[in-house]
Design a protein around this motif. Structure first.
Motif, PDB file in Angstrom:
ATOM      1  N   GLU A  42     -30.898  66.131  -1.176  1.00  0.00           N
ATOM      2  CA  GLU A  42     -29.494  65.690  -0.867  1.00  0.00           C
ATOM      3  C   GLU A  42     -29.243  66.580   0.483  1.00  0.00           C
ATOM      4  O   GLU A  42     -28.614  66.108   1.342  1.00  0.00           O
ATOM      5  CB  GLU A  42     -28.539  65.950  -1.868  1.00  0.00           C
ATOM      6  N   ALA A  43     -29.464  67.678   0.418  1.00  0.00           N
ATOM      7  CA  ALA A  43     -29.273  68.668   1.430  1.00  0.00           C
ATOM      8  C   ALA A  43     -29.800  68.333   2.770  1.00  0.00           C
ATOM      9  O   ALA A  43     -29.375  68.546   3.845  1.00  0.00           O
ATOM     10  CB  ALA A  43     -29.599  70.266   1.209  1.00  0.00           C
ATOM     11  N   GLN A  44     -31.243  67.899   2.483  1.00  0.00           N
ATOM     12  CA  GLN A  44     -32.046  67.605   3.676  1.00  0.00           C
ATOM     13  C   GLN A  44     -31.257  66.304   4.591  1.00  0.00           C
ATOM     14  O   GLN A  44     -31.021  66.190   5.625  1.00  0.00           O
ATOM     15  CB  GLN A  44     -33.331  67.369   3.590  1.00  0.00           C
ATOM     16  N   LEU A  45     -30.831  65.357   3.351  1.00  0.00           N
ATOM     17  CA  LEU A  45     -30.302  64.078   4.037  1.00  0.00           C
ATOM     18  C   LEU A  45     -29.030  64.432   4.701  1.00  0.00           C
ATOM     19  O   LEU A  45     -28.710  63.761   5.756  1.00  0.00           O
ATOM     20  CB  LEU A  45     -30.032  63.057   2.791  1.00  0.00           C
ATOM     21  N   ILE A  46     -27.975  65.116   3.949  1.00  0.00           N
ATOM     22  CA  ILE A  46     -26.969  65.440   4.747  1.00  0.00           C
ATOM     23  C   ILE A  46     -26.953  66.264   6.052  1.00  0.00           C
ATOM     24  O   ILE A  46     -26.376  65.931   6.747  1.00  0.00           O
ATOM     25  CB  ILE A  46     -25.863  66.511   3.674  1.00  0.00           C
ATOM     26  N   SER A  47     -27.786  67.210   6.202  1.00  0.00           N
ATOM     27  CA  SER A  47     -28.126  67.819   7.199  1.00  0.00           C
ATOM     28  C   SER A  47     -28.568  66.782   8.457  1.00  0.00           C
ATOM     29  O   SER A  47     -28.241  67.079   9.483  1.00  0.00           O
ATOM     30  CB  SER A  47     -29.334  68.991   6.976  1.00  0.00           C
ATOM     31  N   GLN A  48     -29.578  65.963   8.131  1.00  0.00           N
ATOM     32  CA  GLN A  48     -30.164  65.085   8.962  1.00  0.00           C
ATOM     33  C   GLN A  48     -28.937  64.283   9.706  1.00  0.00           C
ATOM     34  O   GLN A  48     -28.905  63.979  10.893  1.00  0.00           O
ATOM     35  CB  GLN A  48     -31.050  64.455   8.575  1.00  0.00           C
ATOM     36  N   PRO A  54     -19.203  58.913  24.688  1.00  0.00           N
ATOM     37  CA  PRO A  54     -18.810  57.921  25.939  1.00  0.00           C
ATOM     38  C   PRO A  54     -20.193  57.146  26.288  1.00  0.00           C
ATOM     39  O   PRO A  54     -20.339  56.182  26.705  1.00  0.00           O
ATOM     40  CB  PRO A  54     -18.219  58.451  26.916  1.00  0.00           C
ATOM     41  N   SER A  55     -21.400  57.954  26.310  1.00  0.00           N
ATOM     42  CA  SER A  55     -22.584  57.132  26.833  1.00  0.00           C
ATOM     43  C   SER A  55     -23.583  56.610  25.825  1.00  0.00           C
ATOM     44  O   SER A  55     -24.065  55.820  26.282  1.00  0.00           O
ATOM     45  CB  SER A  55     -23.294  58.241  27.617  1.00  0.00           C
ATOM     46  N   ASP A  56     -23.399  56.963  24.551  1.00  0.00           N
ATOM     47  CA  ASP A  56     -24.042  56.675  23.539  1.00  0.00           C
ATOM     48  C   ASP A  56     -23.364  56.160  22.305  1.00  0.00           C
ATOM     49  O   ASP A  56     -23.552  56.826  21.171  1.00  0.00           O
ATOM     50  CB  ASP A  56     -25.265  57.645  23.187  1.00  0.00           C
ATOM     51  N   PHE A  57     -22.318  55.298  22.520  1.00  0.00           N
ATOM     52  CA  PHE A  57     -21.574  54.957  21.425  1.00  0.00           C
ATOM     53  C   PHE A  57     -22.349  54.240  20.329  1.00  0.00           C
ATOM     54  O   PHE A  57     -21.991  54.480  18.988  1.00  0.00           O
ATOM     55  CB  PHE A  57     -20.469  53.990  21.804  1.00  0.00           C
ATOM     56  N   PRO A  58     -23.280  53.568  20.575  1.00  0.00           N
ATOM     57  CA  PRO A  58     -24.041  53.179  19.493  1.00  0.00           C
ATOM     58  C   PRO A  58     -24.617  53.973  18.422  1.00  0.00           C
ATOM     59  O   PRO A  58     -24.885  53.686  17.307  1.00  0.00           O
ATOM     60  CB  PRO A  58     -25.223  51.998  20.175  1.00  0.00           C
ATOM     61  N   ALA A  59     -25.246  55.099  19.161  1.00  0.00           N
ATOM     62  CA  ALA A  59     -25.762  56.205  18.345  1.00  0.00           C
ATOM     63  C   ALA A  59     -24.505  56.716  17.450  1.00  0.00           C
ATOM     64  O   ALA A  59     -24.803  57.166  16.066  1.00  0.00           O
ATOM     65  CB  ALA A  59     -26.385  57.439  19.092  1.00  0.00           C
ATOM     66  N   LEU A  60     -23.299  56.722  17.962  1.00  0.00           N
ATOM     67  CA  LEU A  60     -22.375  57.350  16.926  1.00  0.00           C
ATOM     68  C   LEU A  60     -22.119  56.249  15.828  1.00  0.00           C
ATOM     69  O   LEU A  60     -22.001  56.732  14.712  1.00  0.00           O
ATOM     70  CB  LEU A  60     -21.109  57.634  17.918  1.00  0.00           C
ATOM     71  N   VAL A  61     -22.099  55.124  16.169  1.00  0.00           N
ATOM     72  CA  VAL A  61     -21.900  54.047  15.376  1.00  0.00           C
ATOM     73  C   VAL A  61     -22.990  53.958  14.090  1.00  0.00           C
ATOM     74  O   VAL A  61     -22.784  53.878  12.885  1.00  0.00           O
ATOM     75  CB  VAL A  61     -21.932  52.646  15.791  1.00  0.00           C
ATOM     76  N   ALA A  62     -24.071  54.221  14.572  1.00  0.00           N
ATOM     77  CA  ALA A  62     -25.394  54.236  13.513  1.00  0.00           C
ATOM     78  C   ALA A  62     -25.136  55.620  12.632  1.00  0.00           C
ATOM     79  O   ALA A  62     -25.344  55.377  11.425  1.00  0.00           O
ATOM     80  CB  ALA A  62     -26.720  54.387  14.352  1.00  0.00           C
ATOM     81  N   ALA A  63     -24.747  56.574  13.373  1.00  0.00           N
ATOM     82  CA  ALA A  63     -24.690  57.797  12.418  1.00  0.00           C
ATOM     83  C   ALA A  63     -23.486  57.790  11.468  1.00  0.00           C
ATOM     84  O   ALA A  63     -23.631  58.104  10.275  1.00  0.00           O
ATOM     85  CB  ALA A  63     -24.665  59.136  13.370  1.00  0.00           C
ATOM     86  N   LEU A  64     -22.461  57.317  12.106  1.00  0.00           N
ATOM     87  CA  LEU A  64     -21.344  57.075  11.048  1.00  0.00           C
ATOM     88  C   LEU A  64     -21.654  56.076   9.905  1.00  0.00           C
ATOM     89  O   LEU A  64     -21.350  56.199   8.696  1.00  0.00           O
ATOM     90  CB  LEU A  64     -20.115  56.403  11.749  1.00  0.00           C
ATOM     91  N   HIS A  65     -22.524  55.115  10.277  1.00  0.00           N
ATOM     92  CA  HIS A  65     -22.837  53.980   9.256  1.00  0.00           C
ATOM     93  C   HIS A  65     -23.710  54.655   8.145  1.00  0.00           C
ATOM     94  O   HIS A  65     -23.277  54.426   6.958  1.00  0.00           O
ATOM     95  CB  HIS A  65     -23.680  52.729   9.799  1.00  0.00           C
ATOM     96  N   ASP A  66     -24.636  55.470   8.591  1.00  0.00           N
ATOM     97  CA  ASP A  66     -25.505  56.006   7.768  1.00  0.00           C
ATOM     98  C   ASP A  66     -24.639  56.994   6.778  1.00  0.00           C
ATOM     99  O   ASP A  66     -25.039  57.288   5.593  1.00  0.00           O
ATOM    100  CB  ASP A  66     -26.810  56.790   8.318  1.00  0.00           C
ATOM    101  N   ASN A  67     -23.756  57.981   7.554  1.00  0.00           N
ATOM    102  CA  ASN A  67     -23.153  58.917   6.670  1.00  0.00           C
ATOM    103  C   ASN A  67     -21.924  57.980   5.541  1.00  0.00           C
ATOM    104  O   ASN A  67     -21.938  58.371   4.690  1.00  0.00           O
ATOM    105  CB  ASN A  67     -22.065  59.373   7.431  1.00  0.00           C
ATOM    106  N   ARG A  68     -21.318  56.937   5.866  1.00  0.00           N
ATOM    107  CA  ARG A  68     -20.656  56.147   5.075  1.00  0.00           C
ATOM    108  C   ARG A  68     -21.503  55.628   3.797  1.00  0.00           C
ATOM    109  O   ARG A  68     -21.184  55.575   2.583  1.00  0.00           O
ATOM    110  CB  ARG A  68     -19.980  54.977   5.794  1.00  0.00           C
ATOM    111  N   ARG A  69     -22.723  55.164   4.213  1.00  0.00           N
ATOM    112  CA  ARG A  69     -23.674  54.846   3.157  1.00  0.00           C
ATOM    113  C   ARG A  69     -24.020  55.662   2.114  1.00  0.00           C
ATOM    114  O   ARG A  69     -24.067  55.662   0.887  1.00  0.00           O
ATOM    115  CB  ARG A  69     -24.951  54.253   3.598  1.00  0.00           C
ATOM    116  N   MET A  70     -24.231  57.135   2.758  1.00  0.00           N
ATOM    117  CA  MET A  70     -24.305  58.170   1.972  1.00  0.00           C
ATOM    118  C   MET A  70     -23.352  58.620   0.869  1.00  0.00           C
ATOM    119  O   MET A  70     -23.467  58.731  -0.320  1.00  0.00           O
ATOM    120  CB  MET A  70     -24.795  59.540   2.883  1.00  0.00           C
ATOM    121  N   TRP A  71     -22.225  58.636   1.488  1.00  0.00           N
ATOM    122  CA  TRP A  71     -20.973  59.025   0.902  1.00  0.00           C
ATOM    123  C   TRP A  71     -20.547  58.075  -0.382  1.00  0.00           C
ATOM    124  O   TRP A  71     -20.068  58.285  -1.311  1.00  0.00           O
ATOM    125  CB  TRP A  71     -19.756  59.355   1.670  1.00  0.00           C
ATOM    126  N   THR A  72     -20.961  56.560   0.118  1.00  0.00           N
ATOM    127  CA  THR A  72     -20.596  55.514  -0.881  1.00  0.00           C
ATOM    128  C   THR A  72     -21.539  55.661  -2.208  1.00  0.00           C
ATOM    129  O   THR A  72     -21.313  55.603  -3.252  1.00  0.00           O
ATOM    130  CB  THR A  72     -21.034  54.224  -0.298  1.00  0.00           C
TER     131      THR A  72
END
Length: 124
Positions: A25-31, A44-62
């Motif tokens: 769990e710690a490794q996943l949260i850290s990554q 601003p230059s890499d919004f898709p990377a932010l969207v992907a990271a947020l998506h993975d974070n939401r999946r983890m928290w769900t």
């Protein structure tokens, strides 16, 4: 693969990694937190990377929310409620970040605090 390489593999010491659920769990949260931090700094230059990271974070928290909602979960009831609340907050705040009405700092801070707890560091 040649004979020498086969011999190296055959006689190489074997390492079996035994990891606890907590360390996984710690490794996943850290990554995920690292990816959010990096993507938020270049948003601003890499919004898709932010969207992907947020998506993975939401999946983890769900997934964590589903885990603490299970009656067989051994965590104390109060801690389970707090984790569930954080999952709800993460969902709502992520939506704000995606709409440009907030930044990811709060999400990064939450993950960092949880990571400290998992690593036995407590609040700092």
């Amino acid at each position: 693969m040649n004979v020498i390489e086969q011999a190296r593999q055959a006689y190489a010491p074997t390492q079996v990694s035994i990891r606890s659920e907590r360390s996984v769990e710690a490794q996943l949260i850290s990554q995920i937190t690292s990816r959010m931090r990096k993507a938020a700094s270049t948003k601003p230059s890499d919004f898709p990377a932010l969207v992907a990271a947020l998506h993975d974070n939401r999946r983890m928290w769900t997934t964590m929310a589903a885990g603490v909602a299970d009656n067989d979960n051994a965590l104390p009831k109060e801690l389970r409620a707090q984790i569930f609340y954080l999952a709800e907050f993460t969902e709502l705040h992520s939506q704000k970040v995606l709409r440009g009405k907030a930044d990811a700092t709060a999400l990064i801070d939450i993950n960092t605090a949880v990571l400290r707890g998992l690593n036995g560091q407590g609040a700092a």
